[in-house]
Design an enzyme around this catalytic site. Sequence first.
Site, short mmCIF file in Angstrom:
data_model
loop_
_atom_site.label_atom_id
_atom_site.label_comp_id
_atom_site.label_asym_id
_atom_site.label_seq_id
_atom_site.Cartn_x
_atom_site.Cartn_y
_atom_site.Cartn_z
N THR A 94 0.86 -1.18 0.00
CA THR A 94 0.00 0.00 0.00
C THR A 94 0.89 1.23 0.00
OG1 THR A 94 -1.72 -1.18 1.23
CG2 THR A 94 -1.85 1.23 1.21
N LYS A 167 -7.47 1.28 -3.19
CA LYS A 167 -7.06 0.77 -1.89
C LYS A 167 -6.96 1.89 -0.87
CE LYS A 167 -5.21 -1.54 1.51
NZ LYS A 167 -4.00 -2.37 1.46
#
Length: 268
Positions: A94, A167
């Site tokens: 991420t 995300k």
Amino acid sequence: MTTKVAFLGLGAMGAPMAVRLVRAGYDVVVWNRTAARAEPLTTLGATAAATPAEAVAGAELVVTMLSDPAAVTAVAAAVATALRPDAVLVEMSTIGPDGTRHIRELIPASVGLVDAPVMGSVDRAASGALAVLAGGTPRDLARVADLLAVFGTVTECGGPGAGSARKLVLISGIVAGVTVVGETLALAERLRVDDPRAVLEASPLRGLVARLFAPGVDFSAEMAAKDLRLAGAVLDLPVTAAAKQVLESAPDQDADLGAAVLAVNQKR
């Protein structure tokens, strides 16, 4: 022929994901900064590499699952000249869209790039039930479709960077939401609401309550706060910033998000 995959990063999420690739029949070469973490993988049949560059040599597909943008940048820079010209780098950490664009700049133009961060924790990583949010060109997405399916359900989000963007949106909402629900529970307890957890579970907040108390998960307060910092770098988000400060105040930064939020609120 068996596809050779380099898997870089054997942390809480990376290790079970790499295990799944080995068991799926891929020829897996692994690397981790702490070399001892590769030992369980070699027992299963993976090959351990001493450096990231050694790991990616000859690999058709390269997966990175690392802690933050700085770690991914360092590894991408280390492997850039060692990548096969026709390889695809699958970035599953991420790091946000800006981080993804930076990785694109670091690697050769001939190398494909798919950003495919995941939703879910270590339990789902082990069982292959992650939600994989993939962004990339149609050609690159097609080349990595079978590999990504090993990890869970794949949603193609759009072009390069689209997976990272989605995300960041989802994780920032969930992390901030769990933090707020922790405070809501503390408020209910202070007001002596009867069976406050059950009250919240019977409300529209039940999904966030479930995450607050979820067993068998490992998404640390430190990593959750990192994700909120990435979101805050895109847009001024006061509630997100407040949630980040709460997580940064957790006494155990390695504790799972839910446990960390509960620990902070126990002090109130």
